[in-house]
Design an enzyme around this catalytic site. Structure first.
Site, PDB file in Angstrom:
ATOM      1  CG  ASP A   7      -1.794   1.135   1.164  1.00 18.61           C
ATOM      2  OD1 ASP A   7      -2.725   1.352   0.480  1.00 18.61           O
ATOM      3  OD2 ASP A   7      -1.705   1.772   2.221  1.00 18.61           O
ATOM      4  CD  GLU A  30      -2.347   2.755  -3.525  1.00 13.87           C
ATOM      5  OE1 GLU A  30      -3.248   3.373  -3.732  1.00 13.87           O
ATOM      6  OE2 GLU A  30      -1.555   2.573  -2.631  1.00 13.87           O
ATOM      7  N   GLY A  33     -17.279  10.114 -28.769  1.00 11.84           N
ATOM      8  CA  GLY A  33     -16.466   9.696 -30.122  1.00 11.84           C
ATOM      9  C   GLY A  33     -15.043   9.051 -29.619  1.00 11.84           C
TER      10      GLY A  33
END
Length: 349
Positions: A247, A277, A316
């Site tokens: 972490d 992470e 788009g």
């Protein structure tokens, strides 16, 4: 790898039981490993474990208002691990090693206030995908002279009574805090000691992003380093883990992490899995982190998450460009892609 929890799981101390009951279905879904939350005692009975108080208390000792953690008692965790092994599923431990919270007493020591923003802004910047550069400050800059403060940095874990580790923590084991009890003042204070500074090999955000919250551990202190290594080796063998999630990897020394990974690969198992992470949206930072770790860990592909978010909000949007500038594109063997399929209290990776 399956994330076996989410932030709002009920604080009823029954989560290990729920996970164990779900194992047959999780095996059918193809889960090889379950990433469990930080199972160490937090600063209060409902703490998630990211507010870690005692690494060695996994629901065994009466501390912080409860014997069990938010997730359940140690016995239920042991049953979960044994059952998971019967189903051929490994356990990944969420490892929080950058700070401690919920100290048992205060201590007075010299510290210096550094250039910083409010705690609220620190938390918001840490959790937003796109950071607000207007909040950037430089924590290498000292804005006042050193002065004595009183802070919550004393940890003697009275409920555990020295079992598993005799280590007690005091102000010399930390390099920063964010609260002066004597003045009831919130700021980021660096411990004033000629031998102490922020770790140099952390994220360069805010000048130096070593400090995140609570009482920030100094991994350069030999006693801290030894205790964290000892704990990581103990927890791996105590529960026959298949690996760890690291972490807040950008908030403490990368060289410390490299040494820890190498140590556990030698002592616990050569195939021990590590998932870090390191929360930055630019792939170059992740590649540099992997270089220092010698490619020995996997990483959450934060740039890919950013690309998905960007394209999903663009009319788009071109999916042919989804992997541009991502870890999947540039180092696919190390990329962990986060998915958010739902299962009660569970996410998939």
């Amino acid at each position: 790898m399956l994330q076996g929890f989410e932030w709002h799981v009920p604080a009823d101390q029954r989560h290990w039981k729920r996970l164990r009951m779900a194992l047959p279905n999780l095996q059918d879904l193809g889960a090889d490993n379950i990433w469990i939350p930080p199972a160490c005692k937090g600063m209060e009975s409902t703490g998630t474990g990211y507010d870690v108080y005692d690494l060695y208390d996994v629901g065994e000792f009466d501390q912080k208002g409860s014997r069990a953690t938010r997730w359940g008692p140690k016995e239920d965790l042991q049953e979960l691990v044994r059952s998971a092994q019967d189903f051929g599923i490994g356990i990944i431990w969420d490892t929080v090693l950058n700070h401690k919270a919920g100290a048992d007493f205060t201590e007075k020591f010299s510290a210096v206030k550094v250039d910083s923003e409010s705690k609220y802004s620190v938390f918001r910047v840490q959790n937003d995908l796109l950071e607000d550069n207007s909040l950037q400050t430089d924590r290498n800059i000292e804005i006042e002279k050193p002065e004595d403060i009183t802070a919550w940095v004393g940890f003697n874990f009275p409920g555990r009574g020295g079992k598993y580790s005799s280590m007690k923590y005091h102000h010399q084991h930390f390099n920063g805090v964010d609260w002066d009890e004597s003045r009831s003042q919130n700021a980021i204070y660096k411990v004033a000691d000629p031998q102490k500074n922020w770790s140099p090999d952390v994220s360069d955000e805010h000048g130096n992003y070593d400090y995140l919250m609570f009482a920030n551990l100094d991994q350069d202190h030999p006693e801290v380093r030894a205790d964290l290594f000892r704990w990581a080796e103990w927890i791996g063998s105590e529960f026959s883990l298949s690996g760890m999630r690291i972490d807040a990897a950008k908030h403490y020394s990368v060289s410390f992490q490299r040494d820890l990974v190498n140590h556990l690969r030698k002592t616990v198992g050569a195939n021990y899995l590590f998932v870090s992470e390191y929360w930055r949206g630019e792939v170059g930072y992740l590649l540099e982190y992997l270089k220092i770790l010698q490619g020995s860990v996997s990483l959450f592909d934060v740039p890919l998450l950013g690309r998905i978010s960007e394209i999903s909000q663009t009319e788009g949007g071109d999916l042919r460009k989804i992997f541009k500038g991502t870890l999947v594109e540039q180092s696919p063997d190390h990329a962990v892609v986060r998915s958010m399929r739902s299962y009660p209290g569970i996410c998939y990776c």
